[in-house]
Design a protein around this motif. Structure first.
Motif, short mmCIF file in Angstrom:
data_model
loop_
_atom_site.label_atom_id
_atom_site.label_comp_id
_atom_site.label_asym_id
_atom_site.label_seq_id
_atom_site.Cartn_x
_atom_site.Cartn_y
_atom_site.Cartn_z
N TYR A 3 -1.69 -4.85 9.35
CA TYR A 3 -2.42 -5.39 8.21
C TYR A 3 -1.47 -5.70 7.07
CZ TYR A 3 -6.56 -3.75 10.68
OH TYR A 3 -7.54 -3.55 11.61
N ASN A 4 -1.65 -6.88 6.45
CA ASN A 4 -0.93 -7.24 5.23
C ASN A 4 -1.73 -6.73 4.05
OD1 ASN A 4 1.13 -8.55 6.55
ND2 ASN A 4 0.23 -10.58 6.32
N VAL A 5 -1.08 -5.94 3.19
CA VAL A 5 -1.75 -5.31 2.05
C VAL A 5 -1.05 -5.74 0.77
CG1 VAL A 5 -2.42 -3.13 0.99
CG2 VAL A 5 -2.27 -3.30 3.48
N LEU A 6 -1.83 -6.20 -0.20
CA LEU A 6 -1.31 -6.55 -1.52
C LEU A 6 -1.88 -5.58 -2.54
CD1 LEU A 6 0.24 -8.46 -3.41
CD2 LEU A 6 -1.82 -9.91 -3.48
N PHE A 7 -0.99 -4.84 -3.20
CA PHE A 7 -1.38 -3.93 -4.28
C PHE A 7 -1.24 -4.66 -5.60
CE2 PHE A 7 -0.18 -0.94 -0.94
CZ PHE A 7 -1.23 -0.03 -0.99
N LEU A 8 -2.29 -4.57 -6.43
CA LEU A 8 -2.31 -5.28 -7.70
C LEU A 8 -2.43 -4.32 -8.88
CD1 LEU A 8 -4.81 -8.18 -6.93
CD2 LEU A 8 -2.31 -8.27 -6.90
N CYS A 9 -1.65 -4.61 -9.91
CA CYS A 9 -1.75 -3.95 -11.20
C CYS A 9 -1.33 -5.00 -12.22
CB CYS A 9 -0.85 -2.72 -11.25
SG CYS A 9 -1.28 -1.58 -12.57
N THR A 10 -1.75 -4.87 -13.43
CA THR A 10 -1.51 -5.91 -14.41
C THR A 10 -0.03 -6.28 -14.52
OG1 THR A 10 -3.45 -5.17 -15.64
CG2 THR A 10 -1.91 -6.60 -16.80
N ALA A 11 0.85 -5.31 -14.78
CA ALA A 11 2.27 -5.61 -15.04
C ALA A 11 3.13 -5.64 -13.79
CB ALA A 11 2.84 -4.60 -16.02
N ALA A 24 2.20 -18.46 1.50
CA ALA A 24 2.21 -17.01 1.29
C ALA A 24 1.67 -16.29 2.52
CB ALA A 24 1.37 -16.65 0.07
N PRO A 25 2.08 -15.03 2.72
CA PRO A 25 1.48 -14.27 3.83
C PRO A 25 -0.03 -14.14 3.61
CG PRO A 25 3.28 -13.04 2.77
CD PRO A 25 3.04 -14.25 1.95
N LYS A 26 -0.78 -14.22 4.70
CA LYS A 26 -2.23 -14.05 4.61
C LYS A 26 -2.52 -12.56 4.45
CE LYS A 26 -6.41 -14.20 7.37
NZ LYS A 26 -6.52 -12.75 7.46
N MET A 27 -3.22 -12.22 3.38
CA MET A 27 -3.54 -10.82 3.12
C MET A 27 -4.82 -10.41 3.84
SD MET A 27 -1.16 -9.61 1.38
CE MET A 27 0.28 -10.62 1.10
N ASP A 28 -4.79 -9.19 4.35
CA ASP A 28 -5.97 -8.60 4.96
C ASP A 28 -6.69 -7.69 3.97
OD1 ASP A 28 -5.54 -9.55 7.77
OD2 ASP A 28 -3.69 -8.39 7.52
N LEU A 29 -5.90 -7.03 3.11
CA LEU A 29 -6.43 -6.06 2.15
C LEU A 29 -5.82 -6.31 0.78
CD1 LEU A 29 -5.82 -2.94 4.41
CD2 LEU A 29 -7.97 -4.17 4.17
N ILE A 30 -6.65 -6.30 -0.25
CA ILE A 30 -6.20 -6.39 -1.63
C ILE A 30 -6.66 -5.10 -2.30
CG2 ILE A 30 -6.36 -7.62 -3.82
CD1 ILE A 30 -5.20 -9.47 -1.75
N ILE A 31 -5.72 -4.33 -2.84
CA ILE A 31 -6.06 -3.04 -3.45
C ILE A 31 -5.56 -3.02 -4.88
CG2 ILE A 31 -5.76 -0.53 -3.32
CD1 ILE A 31 -5.37 -0.91 -0.28
N GLY A 33 -8.51 -16.67 3.07
CA GLY A 33 -9.02 -15.80 4.11
C GLY A 33 -10.00 -14.75 3.62
N HIS A 34 -10.25 -14.67 2.32
CA HIS A 34 -11.18 -13.71 1.73
C HIS A 34 -10.94 -12.28 2.22
CE1 HIS A 34 -13.33 -17.08 0.02
NE2 HIS A 34 -13.30 -17.64 1.21
N PRO A 35 -9.78 -11.71 1.88
CA PRO A 35 -9.47 -10.35 2.35
C PRO A 35 -10.40 -9.30 1.74
CG PRO A 35 -7.85 -11.10 0.75
CD PRO A 35 -8.74 -12.27 1.05
N THR A 36 -10.45 -8.16 2.41
CA THR A 36 -11.19 -7.01 1.91
C THR A 36 -10.51 -6.50 0.64
OG1 THR A 36 -11.93 -6.38 4.10
CG2 THR A 36 -11.81 -4.61 2.46
N SER A 37 -11.30 -6.09 -0.33
CA SER A 37 -10.73 -5.53 -1.55
C SER A 37 -11.27 -4.12 -1.79
CB SER A 37 -11.02 -6.42 -2.76
OG SER A 37 -12.41 -6.49 -2.98
N ALA A 38 -10.45 -3.34 -2.48
CA ALA A 38 -10.82 -1.97 -2.85
C ALA A 38 -10.07 -1.60 -4.11
CB ALA A 38 -10.49 -1.00 -1.73
N HIS A 39 -10.53 -0.55 -4.78
CA HIS A 39 -9.85 -0.05 -5.97
C HIS A 39 -9.43 1.39 -5.74
CE1 HIS A 39 -8.63 0.49 -10.08
NE2 HIS A 39 -9.42 1.53 -10.19
N TRP A 40 -8.14 1.63 -5.75
CA TRP A 40 -7.58 2.98 -5.65
C TRP A 40 -6.93 3.27 -7.00
CZ3 TRP A 40 -4.39 3.01 -0.43
CH2 TRP A 40 -5.26 2.79 0.64
#
Length: 167
Positions: free
Chosen positions: A6-14, A78-85, A101-108
């Motif tokens: 799974y390709n996972v992209l972690f997001l934070c503002t900065a 860009a790589p196709k993401m499976d998960l956006i966290i 691809g409308h990946p699954t998203s979650a908030h950790w």
């Protein structure tokens, strides 16, 4: 049949601390099951040295880390993401791009590292890094079924409820 990666992209503002640490921890602990990336809506332009120091403790290669915009992950090449966290409250509440691809998203969620002195700041980074490690260890403990394509969405979202404060 081989296990999916799974390709996972972690997001934070900065994209300077929590998202970068999350990328490195899951990439290291994920047993080859995840290709990890991180980005931000308003990248700071540099990765916090404390985040780099934490990742160095687990042997994650930090030489290519940089603070980057989430726009880099929205293009056709860009790589196709499976998960956006998302890992910070600001990123959770921002309007995210429409990901291919409308990946699954979650908030950790993790608190923002802070401290008035260098010692306090270092301690805050150590605390948050340990929380990221605990949540990731929990994810990896869930067993093979949790990573099946039909269950990964439920798995990733349920991990958000894991108590990162527990020792």
């Amino acid at each position: 049949m081989s296990n999916p990666i799974y390709n996972v992209l972690f997001l934070c503002t900065a994209n300077s601390a929590r998202s970068v640490m999350s990328e490195g921890v899951l990439a290291t602990m994920g047993n080859g099951r995840f290709r990890c990336f991180s980005a931000g809506s308003k990248p700071s332009g540099r990765v916090n040295p404390h985040a780099i120091a934490m990742l160095d403790t687990i042997g994650y290669d930090t030489t290519q880390l940089r603070s980057k915009s989430w726009d880099e992950f929205g293009g056709d090449d860009a790589p196709k993401m499976d998960l956006i966290i998302t890992v910070c409250g600001n990123a959770k509440n921002e309007v995210c791009p429409i990901w291919p691809g409308h990946p699954t998203s979650a908030h950790w969620g993790y608190e923002d590292p802070h401290g008035e002195t260098e010692e306090e700041l270092r301690a805050s980074f150590e605390k948050i890094f340990a929380q990221i490690q605990r949540r990731t260890a929990y994810l990896m403990s869930l067993g093979e079924d949790a990573f099946a394509p039909e269950r990964i969405k439920e798995t990733v979202r349920s991990v958000a409820e894991f108590d990162v404060e527990a020792a």
